[in-house]
Each structure stands twice: as structure tokens, then as C-alpha cells.
Design a protein around this motif. Sequence first.
Motif, short mmCIF file in Angstrom:
data_model
loop_
_atom_site.label_atom_id
_atom_site.label_comp_id
_atom_site.label_asym_id
_atom_site.label_seq_id
_atom_site.Cartn_x
_atom_site.Cartn_y
_atom_site.Cartn_z
N ARG A 151 1.66 10.02 -1.12
CA ARG A 151 2.58 9.93 0.01
C ARG A 151 3.99 10.19 -0.50
N ASN A 152 4.80 10.86 0.30
CA ASN A 152 6.18 11.15 -0.09
C ASN A 152 7.11 10.04 0.36
N ALA A 153 8.02 9.66 -0.52
CA ALA A 153 9.06 8.71 -0.14
C ALA A 153 10.15 9.43 0.65
N ASP A 154 10.85 8.68 1.51
CA ASP A 154 12.00 9.26 2.22
C ASP A 154 13.20 9.39 1.30
N SER A 155 13.36 8.42 0.41
CA SER A 155 14.46 8.46 -0.56
C SER A 155 14.12 7.54 -1.72
N GLY A 156 14.96 7.61 -2.76
CA GLY A 156 14.69 6.84 -3.96
C GLY A 156 13.89 7.67 -4.95
N THR A 157 13.66 7.12 -6.12
CA THR A 157 12.92 7.85 -7.16
C THR A 157 11.80 6.98 -7.70
N ALA A 158 10.76 7.66 -8.18
CA ALA A 158 9.64 6.98 -8.83
C ALA A 158 9.09 7.89 -9.91
N SER A 159 8.85 7.33 -11.08
CA SER A 159 8.23 8.10 -12.15
C SER A 159 7.08 7.30 -12.74
N VAL A 160 6.04 8.01 -13.15
CA VAL A 160 4.86 7.41 -13.77
C VAL A 160 4.54 8.22 -15.02
N ALA A 161 4.44 7.53 -16.15
CA ALA A 161 4.17 8.19 -17.44
C ALA A 161 5.15 9.31 -17.72
N GLY A 162 6.40 9.08 -17.35
CA GLY A 162 7.47 10.03 -17.64
C GLY A 162 7.56 11.20 -16.67
N ILE A 163 6.77 11.19 -15.62
CA ILE A 163 6.75 12.30 -14.66
C ILE A 163 7.32 11.85 -13.32
N ASP A 164 8.24 12.63 -12.78
CA ASP A 164 8.79 12.36 -11.45
C ASP A 164 7.70 12.62 -10.41
N VAL A 165 7.36 11.58 -9.66
CA VAL A 165 6.24 11.68 -8.72
C VAL A 165 6.51 12.71 -7.64
N ALA A 166 7.74 12.76 -7.14
CA ALA A 166 8.07 13.69 -6.06
C ALA A 166 8.02 15.14 -6.53
N ARG A 167 8.44 15.38 -7.76
CA ARG A 167 8.49 16.76 -8.27
C ARG A 167 7.14 17.26 -8.75
N ASP A 168 6.33 16.38 -9.29
CA ASP A 168 5.06 16.83 -9.89
C ASP A 168 3.96 15.81 -9.61
N THR B 160 0.83 -1.21 0.00
CA THR B 160 0.00 0.00 0.00
C THR B 160 0.86 1.25 0.00
N THR B 161 1.90 1.27 0.81
CA THR B 161 2.79 2.43 0.85
C THR B 161 3.43 2.67 -0.51
N THR B 162 3.88 1.61 -1.15
CA THR B 162 4.49 1.74 -2.48
C THR B 162 3.51 2.33 -3.47
N VAL B 163 2.28 1.81 -3.49
CA VAL B 163 1.27 2.29 -4.43
C VAL B 163 0.91 3.75 -4.13
N GLU B 164 0.78 4.10 -2.86
CA GLU B 164 0.43 5.48 -2.51
C GLU B 164 1.52 6.45 -2.93
N ILE B 165 2.77 6.03 -2.88
CA ILE B 165 3.86 6.88 -3.36
C ILE B 165 3.73 7.07 -4.88
N LEU B 166 3.45 5.99 -5.60
CA LEU B 166 3.31 6.08 -7.05
C LEU B 166 2.11 6.95 -7.45
N GLU B 167 1.08 6.96 -6.64
CA GLU B 167 -0.11 7.75 -6.94
C GLU B 167 0.03 9.22 -6.52
#
Length: 253
Positions: A55-72, A45-52
Motif C-alpha cells: 500500500r502507498n503512503a500519502d506522505s512520510g517515508t519508510a525504509s526496510v533493509a535499507g530500501i525506500d519502500v515507495a521507490r522500490d 494493518t495499514t502501517t504494516v501493509e505500507i512497510l510490506e
Amino acid sequence: MTTPIISVTDLRKRYGEIEAVRGISFTVAEGEVFGLLGPNGAGKTTTVEILEGLRNADSGTASVAGIDVARDPTGVKRRIGVQLQASAFPEHYTTKEVVELFGIFYDRTVDALALLRQVDLADRASQRQEKLSGGQRQRLSIAVALVNEPRVIFLDEPTTGLDPQARRNLWALVQSIRDRGITVLLTTHYLDEAEVLCDRVAIIDEGRIVALAPPRTLIADLLGRGFTKPVLQQQANLEDVFLDLTGHELRED
């Protein structure tokens, strides 16, 4: 090699003393049905909520459809659809009005009836949503998740609590979504469901991915390690008997 539509690298998330996600990495190809499996508390659930973008991750990167989740995270939300295990819709709204309402949320003019047809609910367009059966509500949730024409749809335990006919109907709906080129990220506790629907699965335990491969590959690897069951599995199970006797058609009031 095509760019993955979902890319996760060394994702980590801690809640106090509990490290819920411990360096998870995976990619998902466009048009794939990808399953996230694991026991309760494993970190799904935590992983999915970060991708959606919830929720903010403490570290690491995730992108969906070419967009950085943390930045946008807002940009990500415009490109995804989310079906929750339990959805709350406004009371006294018809199914058609619910779909139209979510179109307004996305600032879109939607063809509500066309979306309801995609999920086999066109004949319930004028019915109040609170009168729908469990399976119908799940299909309405998926219709709403498709309102913004997402590139990725997240399905959270979509068949929990459904009868066998409704469950198989949801399987067919997921396959039809995949056939339209939409990527599906599925969480489920029903492993037979994952085996039927998923191109690949990631099994998560204690915040880490312990296996990632197509279901058939994981099964073949297990058998290759000498695994045998104490009792030979039958070619059919009780659900197959039930559906054979009562039919595959949905039974809806």
C-alpha cells in the motif's frame, strides 16, 4: 550507532475522511522482535501493509533493509517474509510441495525438508496441506515466509485460534527465528504474547503511537504513576494449570 533495519518517519495515510495513520515514526533494530499493538482500526494493518510494499503512503517515508519502500517496493519484497493470519495454499499440494512452489516464485532452489525441520513439520512433508491442523498451517506459513532467506519477517496474529500447546510452540519458533538474526515485526492482540516475545512494543491508537518502549519499561512506568489492580494477580493462571496437567507437547493427528 547501527542503521535501523526498519525506519519510519511521519507516515500518513487517509481513506476518504478517515485518517488511518497520523504521523507515525519509529525504528526497528536488526535482530529485534518488535511488536505493533493496538485495538482494531488503530492503524496497525495499514502501517504494516505500507512497510510490506502493498500500500502507498500519502506522505512520510519508510525504509526496510535499507530500501525506500515507495521507490522500490519490489526490492523490499525480495528481502522480507510475510506470514498472514489466514493463508490460502493450493489444494492437493503436500507441505513439501507448497514450500517448493514458493521457492519457484522467488526463483530459488530451496531445501524444503530443511525449512520444514525448522518449523517442526518435517514429519508432515508428504501430507496434503489442507489436512494440517491450525497450528501446523501457521508453521507452514512461517516456513514459506522463510523461503527467500528474509532479513525481516512480518508475523500477523500468528497464534490466533491455536490451543495452548500450539501457541507456546509458536512462541518458541519466533524466538528461534530471532536467535538466527532475523528481525521480527509482530502484530498481536494477545498482550501476554507481546510481553514474552517482544524486545520493544509500539502501542498505536487512532493512527498515532501513544507509547513505545520495552514491555517491562511500560509496565514499570504505569506502576510508577500509582497504578494498582483491585485484585492481586496470581503467580499462575488457568493456562499454566492446563499446560501443567496436559503437557507442553504438541497434540497433532
